[in-house]
Design an enzyme around this catalytic site. Structure first.
Site, PDB file in Angstrom:
ATOM      1  N   HIS A 179       0.841  -1.205   0.000  1.00  0.00           N
ATOM      2  CA  HIS A 179       0.000   0.000   0.000  1.00  0.00           C
ATOM      3  C   HIS A 179       0.873   1.251   0.000  1.00  0.00           C
ATOM      4  O   HIS A 179       0.607   2.211  -0.710  1.00  0.00           O
ATOM      5  CB  HIS A 179      -0.929  -0.013   1.225  1.00  0.00           C
ATOM      6  CG  HIS A 179      -1.811   1.197   1.315  1.00  0.00           C
ATOM      7  ND1 HIS A 179      -1.540   2.252   2.151  1.00  0.00           N
ATOM      8  CD2 HIS A 179      -2.933   1.541   0.633  1.00  0.00           C
ATOM      9  CE1 HIS A 179      -2.473   3.176   2.001  1.00  0.00           C
ATOM     10  NE2 HIS A 179      -3.339   2.774   1.091  1.00  0.00           N
ATOM     11  N   HIS A 204      -3.849   7.470  -5.416  1.00  0.00           N
ATOM     12  CA  HIS A 204      -4.849   8.243  -4.668  1.00  0.00           C
ATOM     13  C   HIS A 204      -5.250   9.476  -5.458  1.00  0.00           C
ATOM     14  O   HIS A 204      -4.600   9.837  -6.436  1.00  0.00           O
ATOM     15  CB  HIS A 204      -4.282   8.705  -3.323  1.00  0.00           C
ATOM     16  CG  HIS A 204      -4.454   7.681  -2.252  1.00  0.00           C
ATOM     17  ND1 HIS A 204      -3.398   7.073  -1.647  1.00  0.00           N
ATOM     18  CD2 HIS A 204      -5.563   7.152  -1.693  1.00  0.00           C
ATOM     19  CE1 HIS A 204      -3.844   6.213  -0.754  1.00  0.00           C
ATOM     20  NE2 HIS A 204      -5.155   6.233  -0.766  1.00  0.00           N
ATOM     21  N   HIS A 253      -8.022   0.010  -4.603  1.00  0.00           N
ATOM     22  CA  HIS A 253      -8.308  -0.469  -3.250  1.00  0.00           C
ATOM     23  C   HIS A 253      -9.236  -1.687  -3.269  1.00  0.00           C
ATOM     24  O   HIS A 253      -9.154  -2.540  -2.400  1.00  0.00           O
ATOM     25  CB  HIS A 253      -8.862   0.656  -2.372  1.00  0.00           C
ATOM     26  CG  HIS A 253      -7.814   1.657  -1.982  1.00  0.00           C
ATOM     27  ND1 HIS A 253      -7.429   2.694  -2.798  1.00  0.00           N
ATOM     28  CD2 HIS A 253      -7.024   1.760  -0.870  1.00  0.00           C
ATOM     29  CE1 HIS A 253      -6.466   3.391  -2.206  1.00  0.00           C
ATOM     30  NE2 HIS A 253      -6.201   2.844  -1.035  1.00  0.00           N
ATOM     31  N   HIS A 293     -14.035   9.182   3.208  1.00  0.00           N
ATOM     32  CA  HIS A 293     -12.819   8.374   3.262  1.00  0.00           C
ATOM     33  C   HIS A 293     -11.717   9.048   4.073  1.00  0.00           C
ATOM     34  O   HIS A 293     -11.200   8.503   5.041  1.00  0.00           O
ATOM     35  CB  HIS A 293     -12.320   8.019   1.848  1.00  0.00           C
ATOM     36  CG  HIS A 293     -10.916   7.513   1.848  1.00  0.00           C
ATOM     37  ND1 HIS A 293      -9.842   8.257   1.432  1.00  0.00           N
ATOM     38  CD2 HIS A 293     -10.397   6.338   2.286  1.00  0.00           C
ATOM     39  CE1 HIS A 293      -8.735   7.557   1.604  1.00  0.00           C
ATOM     40  NE2 HIS A 293      -9.038   6.389   2.108  1.00  0.00           N
ATOM     41  N   HIS A 329     -10.101   8.294   8.089  1.00  0.00           N
ATOM     42  CA  HIS A 329      -8.667   8.121   8.396  1.00  0.00           C
ATOM     43  C   HIS A 329      -8.251   9.096   9.490  1.00  0.00           C
ATOM     44  O   HIS A 329      -7.553   8.740  10.437  1.00  0.00           O
ATOM     45  CB  HIS A 329      -7.820   8.397   7.150  1.00  0.00           C
ATOM     46  CG  HIS A 329      -7.634   7.195   6.267  1.00  0.00           C
ATOM     47  ND1 HIS A 329      -6.727   6.207   6.531  1.00  0.00           N
ATOM     48  CD2 HIS A 329      -8.253   6.840   5.118  1.00  0.00           C
ATOM     49  CE1 HIS A 329      -6.782   5.285   5.573  1.00  0.00           C
ATOM     50  NE2 HIS A 329      -7.698   5.650   4.696  1.00  0.00           N
ATOM     51  N   PHE A 380      -0.357   8.000   4.534  1.00  0.00           N
ATOM     52  CA  PHE A 380      -0.410   7.025   3.438  1.00  0.00           C
ATOM     53  C   PHE A 380       0.547   5.855   3.650  1.00  0.00           C
ATOM     54  O   PHE A 380       0.228   4.713   3.351  1.00  0.00           O
ATOM     55  CB  PHE A 380      -0.054   7.682   2.104  1.00  0.00           C
ATOM     56  CG  PHE A 380      -1.123   8.566   1.561  1.00  0.00           C
ATOM     57  CD1 PHE A 380      -2.454   8.188   1.627  1.00  0.00           C
ATOM     58  CD2 PHE A 380      -0.809   9.770   0.951  1.00  0.00           C
ATOM     59  CE1 PHE A 380      -3.451   9.002   1.105  1.00  0.00           C
ATOM     60  CE2 PHE A 380      -1.789  10.583   0.416  1.00  0.00           C
ATOM     61  CZ  PHE A 380      -3.111  10.200   0.504  1.00  0.00           C
ATOM     62  N   HIS A 423     -12.035   0.463   4.329  1.00  0.00           N
ATOM     63  CA  HIS A 423     -12.064   0.402   2.862  1.00  0.00           C
ATOM     64  C   HIS A 423     -13.127  -0.575   2.341  1.00  0.00           C
ATOM     65  O   HIS A 423     -13.636  -0.394   1.232  1.00  0.00           O
ATOM     66  CB  HIS A 423     -10.675   0.096   2.301  1.00  0.00           C
ATOM     67  CG  HIS A 423      -9.906   1.362   2.099  1.00  0.00           C
ATOM     68  ND1 HIS A 423      -9.978   2.100   0.939  1.00  0.00           N
ATOM     69  CD2 HIS A 423      -9.127   2.069   2.940  1.00  0.00           C
ATOM     70  CE1 HIS A 423      -9.253   3.194   1.067  1.00  0.00           C
ATOM     71  NE2 HIS A 423      -8.721   3.205   2.280  1.00  0.00           N
TER      72      HIS A 423
HETATM   73 CU1  C2O Z   1      -4.788   3.977   0.047  1.00  0.00          CU
HETATM   74 CU2  C2O Z   1      -7.662   4.932   2.683  1.00  0.00          CU
HETATM   75  O1  C2O Z   1      -6.078   4.653   1.505  1.00  0.00           O
END
Ligand code: C2O
Length: 349
Positions: free
Chosen positions: A99, A119, A128, A257, A261, A278, A291
């Site tokens: 990732h 992203h 994802h 999203h 985070h 990230f 996710h």
């Molecule tokens: Cu690649 Cu929520 O991230």
């Protein structure tokens, strides 16, 4: 005259063709990054992903509604994943590194100026989806159960009665569990409700629960419905080989999203904990449940009435390819076009 017309058409076709190109499968050993997220060197060749036609259909369930039997399996799977050696491409550390490579400008192509960025643009959702698909298959393989599916953290569900969907489900907060991560915000525990309007990590919502739920519902409505009436708004900016990527995220990617985070991010860590950056976010099991919900909302969006909410149809989107580790520990390349129908991936939500 006809000849001239033919020439004009030919030139136009040529211009369209050179205008962009899909992202070809990456060599994961050819990386460039300031983070230390390299993967073990890989000798074998990269497989081509084929749909898992013999897998049983798997159902992803809401994390706040799981039974004890499922949670025991789920914990066991992460226990085994965490125990894999670093040389295994499937390991916990290497899942995070994969990732990190894709999500933190880690990969370069020869003769291309900008590092790959998945992203903040139209690859966010399909990349994802694939990452989760393979992660889920690795966990299933470790516990020897092909029916295993990841749960989704249903934070968009603002139901005001327990068990609450919009808090961090308590199983992630037990410090003896393989689902636990110490590097989180002190607010990221039940009964604190996720805050889609959070500005600074680590601030627990100052609103009453009723007000917070109403605000969260408002954000969901804007991001999924009124603000996401075209594929470009929902998916974010198109991105072709060689572009400087990450120009503009889609509505869902930005919020909730990003804000979820943020909600889990640890304010007292210089990197904002695991979920707050990230490079490290997929070191927290809540990442995958978070996710899985994003993945589910992609399907919800497509089913909204109106007939205008569709996946992008550009061949540069559909033919782009990304590389992962499958459940055997082999590298496998899958195309964006292979992500668009989850029944072919043998799961439903
Ligand atoms: Cu690649 Cu929520 O991230």
């Amino acid at each position: 005259m006809a000849q001239l017309l033919m020439m004009v058409v030919a030139t136009l076709v040529l211009m369209i063709n050179v205008d962009g190109a899909p992202i070809p499968a990456q060599n994961l050993d050819y990386f460039h990054t300031t983070e230390n997220c390299n993967l073990p060197k890989h000798a074998g060749k990269v497989k081509k992903f084929e749909f898992p036609t013999t897998l049983p259909m798997r159902k992803r369930r809401a994390a706040h509604l799981l039974d004890a039997e499922y949670v025991a399996k789920y914990e066991k799977a992460y226990e085994l994943l965490r125990a894999l050696p670093d040389l295994d491409g499937r390991s916990w550390k290497n899942q995070a590194h994969l990732h990190c490579l894709y999500c933190d400008d880690g990969l370069l192509y020869p003769n291309v100026t900008y590092p790959l960025e998945i992203h903040n643009g139209w690859f966010f959702l399909p990349w994802h989806r694939l990452f989760l698909y393979f992660h889920e298959r690795i966990l299933a393989k470790l516990i020897g159960d092909d029916t295993f599916a990841l749960p989704f953290w249903n934070w968009d569900n603002q139901t005001p009665t327990p068990p609450y969907a919009n808090v961090v489900p308590p199983m992630y907060s037990k410090n003896t569990s393989s689902l636990y991560d110490a590097n989180r915000s002190p607010c990221a525990v039940s009964p604190n409700i996720v805050d889609f309007n959070l500005l600074i990590p680590g601030i627990c919502s100052p609103r009453t629960p009723a007000k917070q739920r109403a605000e969260n519902n408002g954000v969901m409505y804007t991001q999924l419905v009124t603000g996401a009436v075209t594929p470009e708004l929902f998916f974010g900016s198109p991105y072709h080989l060689g572009d400087a990527g990450g120009l503009s995220p889609g509505t869902l990617e930005t919020n909730p999203h990003g804000k979820v985070h943020f909600f889990v991010a640890n304010p007292s860590d210089p990197n904002f904990g695991d979920m707050g950056n990230f490079a490290n976010s997929s070191r927290d099991p809540t990442f995958y449940a978070h996710h899985a919900n994003i993945d589910r909302l992609w399907k919800v969006w497509k089913k909204l009435p109106g007939g205008i909410r569709k996946d992008p149809e550009s061949p540069d989107f559909l033919n782009s390819e990304f590389v992962f580790y499958d459940e055997e520990g082999d590298r496998v390349a899958a195309k964006v076009s292979q992500t668009l129908n989850t029944s072919l991936l043998r799961y439903s939500v």
